[in-house]
Scaffold this motif. Structure first.
Motif, PDB file in Angstrom:
ATOM      1  N   ALA A   1       0.829  -1.198   0.000  1.00 40.37           N
ATOM      2  CA  ALA A   1       0.000   0.000   0.000  1.00 40.37           C
ATOM      3  C   ALA A   1       0.869   1.256   0.000  1.00 40.37           C
ATOM      4  O   ALA A   1       0.580   2.225  -0.720  1.00 40.37           O
ATOM      5  N   TRP A   2       1.947   1.248   0.795  1.00 40.54           N
ATOM      6  CA  TRP A   2       2.854   2.402   0.802  1.00 40.54           C
ATOM      7  C   TRP A   2       3.547   2.542  -0.553  1.00 40.54           C
ATOM      8  O   TRP A   2       3.760   3.648  -1.036  1.00 40.54           O
ATOM      9  N   GLY A   3       3.911   1.415  -1.162  1.00 44.11           N
ATOM     10  CA  GLY A   3       4.530   1.454  -2.491  1.00 44.11           C
ATOM     11  C   GLY A   3       3.581   2.013  -3.533  1.00 44.11           C
ATOM     12  O   GLY A   3       3.982   2.789  -4.402  1.00 44.11           O
ATOM     13  N   ALA A   4       2.314   1.609  -3.475  1.00 41.63           N
ATOM     14  CA  ALA A   4       1.320   2.122  -4.420  1.00 41.63           C
ATOM     15  C   ALA A   4       1.125   3.627  -4.237  1.00 41.63           C
ATOM     16  O   ALA A   4       1.017   4.376  -5.221  1.00 41.63           O
ATOM     17  N   LEU A   5       1.104   4.088  -2.980  1.00 40.40           N
ATOM     18  CA  LEU A   5       0.982   5.521  -2.725  1.00 40.40           C
ATOM     19  C   LEU A   5       2.188   6.272  -3.281  1.00 40.40           C
ATOM     20  O   LEU A   5       2.047   7.308  -3.942  1.00 40.40           O
ATOM     21  N   ALA A   6       3.382   5.749  -3.037  1.00 42.02           N
ATOM     22  CA  ALA A   6       4.603   6.395  -3.533  1.00 42.02           C
ATOM     23  C   ALA A   6       4.618   6.425  -5.058  1.00 42.02           C
ATOM     24  O   ALA A   6       4.976   7.445  -5.666  1.00 42.02           O
ATOM     25  N   PHE A   7       4.220   5.316  -5.675  1.00 40.51           N
ATOM     26  CA  PHE A   7       4.181   5.265  -7.133  1.00 40.51           C
ATOM     27  C   PHE A   7       3.164   6.261  -7.694  1.00 40.51           C
ATOM     28  O   PHE A   7       3.445   6.967  -8.665  1.00 40.51           O
ATOM     29  N   ALA A   8       1.988   6.336  -7.084  1.00 40.96           N
ATOM     30  CA  ALA A   8       0.963   7.274  -7.559  1.00 40.96           C
ATOM     31  C   ALA A   8       1.438   8.722  -7.432  1.00 40.96           C
ATOM     32  O   ALA A   8       1.237   9.527  -8.350  1.00 40.96           O
ATOM     33  N   LEU A   9       2.088   9.034  -6.308  1.00 39.43           N
ATOM     34  CA  LEU A   9       2.619  10.397  -6.142  1.00 39.43           C
ATOM     35  C   LEU A   9       3.702  10.692  -7.172  1.00 39.43           C
ATOM     36  O   LEU A   9       3.755  11.793  -7.736  1.00 39.43           O
ATOM     37  N   SER A  10       4.557   9.713  -7.460  1.00 38.62           N
ATOM     38  CA  SER A  10       5.617   9.922  -8.445  1.00 38.62           C
ATOM     39  C   SER A  10       5.047  10.099  -9.845  1.00 38.62           C
ATOM     40  O   SER A  10       5.532  10.943 -10.611  1.00 38.62           O
ATOM     41  N   VAL A  11       4.028   9.335 -10.199  1.00 36.00           N
ATOM     42  CA  VAL A  11       3.396   9.493 -11.516  1.00 36.00           C
ATOM     43  C   VAL A  11       2.753  10.870 -11.628  1.00 36.00           C
ATOM     44  O   VAL A  11       2.915  11.571 -12.648  1.00 36.00           O
ATOM     45  N   LEU A  12       2.052  11.290 -10.603  1.00 38.81           N
ATOM     46  CA  LEU A  12       1.418  12.609 -10.611  1.00 38.81           C
ATOM     47  C   LEU A  12       2.475  13.712 -10.757  1.00 38.81           C
ATOM     48  O   LEU A  12       2.329  14.624 -11.575  1.00 38.81           O
ATOM     49  N   LEU A  13       3.542  13.622  -9.975  1.00 39.38           N
ATOM     50  CA  LEU A  13       4.609  14.613 -10.072  1.00 39.38           C
ATOM     51  C   LEU A  13       5.325  14.537 -11.418  1.00 39.38           C
ATOM     52  O   LEU A  13       5.778  15.564 -11.953  1.00 39.38           O
ATOM     53  N   GLY A  14       5.413  13.336 -11.996  1.00 42.10           N
ATOM     54  CA  GLY A  14       6.020  13.186 -13.320  1.00 42.10           C
ATOM     55  C   GLY A  14       5.228  13.898 -14.397  1.00 42.10           C
ATOM     56  O   GLY A  14       5.793  14.535 -15.289  1.00 42.10           O
ATOM     57  N   VAL A  15       3.913  13.813 -14.322  1.00 45.64           N
ATOM     58  CA  VAL A  15       3.059  14.514 -15.293  1.00 45.64           C
ATOM     59  C   VAL A  15       3.231  16.028 -15.152  1.00 45.64           C
ATOM     60  O   VAL A  15       3.390  16.747 -16.141  1.00 45.64           O
ATOM     61  N   VAL A  16       3.235  16.514 -13.901  1.00 47.00           N
ATOM     62  CA  VAL A  16       3.436  17.941 -13.660  1.00 47.00           C
ATOM     63  C   VAL A  16       4.819  18.364 -14.153  1.00 47.00           C
ATOM     64  O   VAL A  16       4.972  19.426 -14.780  1.00 47.00           O
ATOM     65  N   THR A  17       5.825  17.539 -13.929  1.00 46.92           N
ATOM     66  CA  THR A  17       7.188  17.840 -14.367  1.00 46.92           C
ATOM     67  C   THR A  17       7.264  17.944 -15.889  1.00 46.92           C
ATOM     68  O   THR A  17       7.924  18.845 -16.426  1.00 46.92           O
ATOM     69  N   PHE A  18       6.593  17.037 -16.579  1.00 52.55           N
ATOM     70  CA  PHE A  18       6.606  17.076 -18.043  1.00 52.55           C
ATOM     71  C   PHE A  18       6.072  18.404 -18.562  1.00 52.55           C
ATOM     72  O   PHE A  18       6.684  19.040 -19.424  1.00 52.55           O
ATOM     73  N   PHE A  19       4.942  18.840 -18.031  1.00 55.94           N
ATOM     74  CA  PHE A  19       4.350  20.093 -18.514  1.00 55.94           C
ATOM     75  C   PHE A  19       5.183  21.310 -18.098  1.00 55.94           C
ATOM     76  O   PHE A  19       5.292  22.277 -18.851  1.00 55.94           O
ATOM     77  N   ARG A  20       5.790  21.265 -16.928  1.00 55.53           N
ATOM     78  CA  ARG A  20       6.659  22.383 -16.511  1.00 55.53           C
ATOM     79  C   ARG A  20       7.921  22.432 -17.359  1.00 55.53           C
ATOM     80  O   ARG A  20       8.431  23.495 -17.670  1.00 55.53           O
ATOM     81  N   TRP A  21       8.454  21.252 -17.723  1.00 59.30           N
ATOM     82  CA  TRP A  21       9.639  21.213 -18.570  1.00 59.30           C
ATOM     83  C   TRP A  21       9.331  21.805 -19.946  1.00 59.30           C
ATOM     84  O   TRP A  21      10.116  22.576 -20.494  1.00 59.30           O
ATOM     85  N   ARG A  22       8.150  21.473 -20.484  1.00 60.05           N
ATOM     86  CA  ARG A  22       7.749  22.004 -21.798  1.00 60.05           C
ATOM     87  C   ARG A  22       7.532  23.510 -21.739  1.00 60.05           C
ATOM     88  O   ARG A  22       7.868  24.224 -22.672  1.00 60.05           O
ATOM     89  N   ALA A  23       7.001  24.013 -20.614  1.00 63.26           N
ATOM     90  CA  ALA A  23       6.681  25.444 -20.521  1.00 63.26           C
ATOM     91  C   ALA A  23       7.869  26.288 -20.063  1.00 63.26           C
ATOM     92  O   ALA A  23       8.040  27.413 -20.518  1.00 63.26           O
TER      93      ALA A  23
END
Length: 141
Positions: free
Chosen positions: A7-29
């Motif tokens: 459960a902790w791994g799933a939470l960490a993975f979900a947070l990393s995916v969410l931050l990865g999406v935000v990072t992609f758009f910030r990198w593009r902008a």
């Protein structure tokens, strides 16, 4: 309530995916520097899970939340806070009164009022007076 490692791994993975999406758009902008900074933030949840800090942070947050609820809703805690306030006032009053002079007991056991603010220099023992005179004679002060 305890959570298993999956459960902790799933939470960490979900947070990393969410931050990865935000990072992609910030990198593009905003460019490469913002993308690298976002990447650093992206891997932190997985690192926190692997080191156990993620669960520790949850436990700390849970404990602080329970303490805050107990603080707000417990009359016993409020009584303790009032007692701390009374203690602070008493310490302050003793400091103010202590500076004005207080009552001391002399050798006979009778109370004697001593004004500590106007006390002169300490009495010099006769032997110390002799030593001071010798030192003054030789120019040592």
């Amino acid at each position: 309530m305890t959570y298993d490692s999956a459960a902790w791994g799933a939470l960490a993975f979900a947070l990393s995916v969410l931050l990865g999406v935000v990072t992609f758009f910030r990198w593009r902008a905003r460019g490469l520097a913002a993308g690298l900074r976002g990447s650093a933030w992206t891997i932190l949840p997985v690192a926190a899970w692997l080191t156990g800090v993620l669960e520790l942070a949850f436990d700390i947050g849970d404990s602080v939340g329970r303490w805050a609820l107990h603080l707000v809703f417990s009359p016993v805690v409020w009584l303790g806070i009032v007692l701390v306030g009374v203690s602070v006032v008493l310490f302050g009053a003793s400091a103010v009164l202590g500076g004005r002079g207080g009552r001391e007991v002399d050798a006979k056991g009778t109370p004697a009022v001593v004004d500590r603010r106007r006390s002169g220099p300490p009495a010099i023992d006769e032997d110390l007076g002799d030593i001071e005179a010798i030192l003054r004679k030789h120019g040592i002060s």
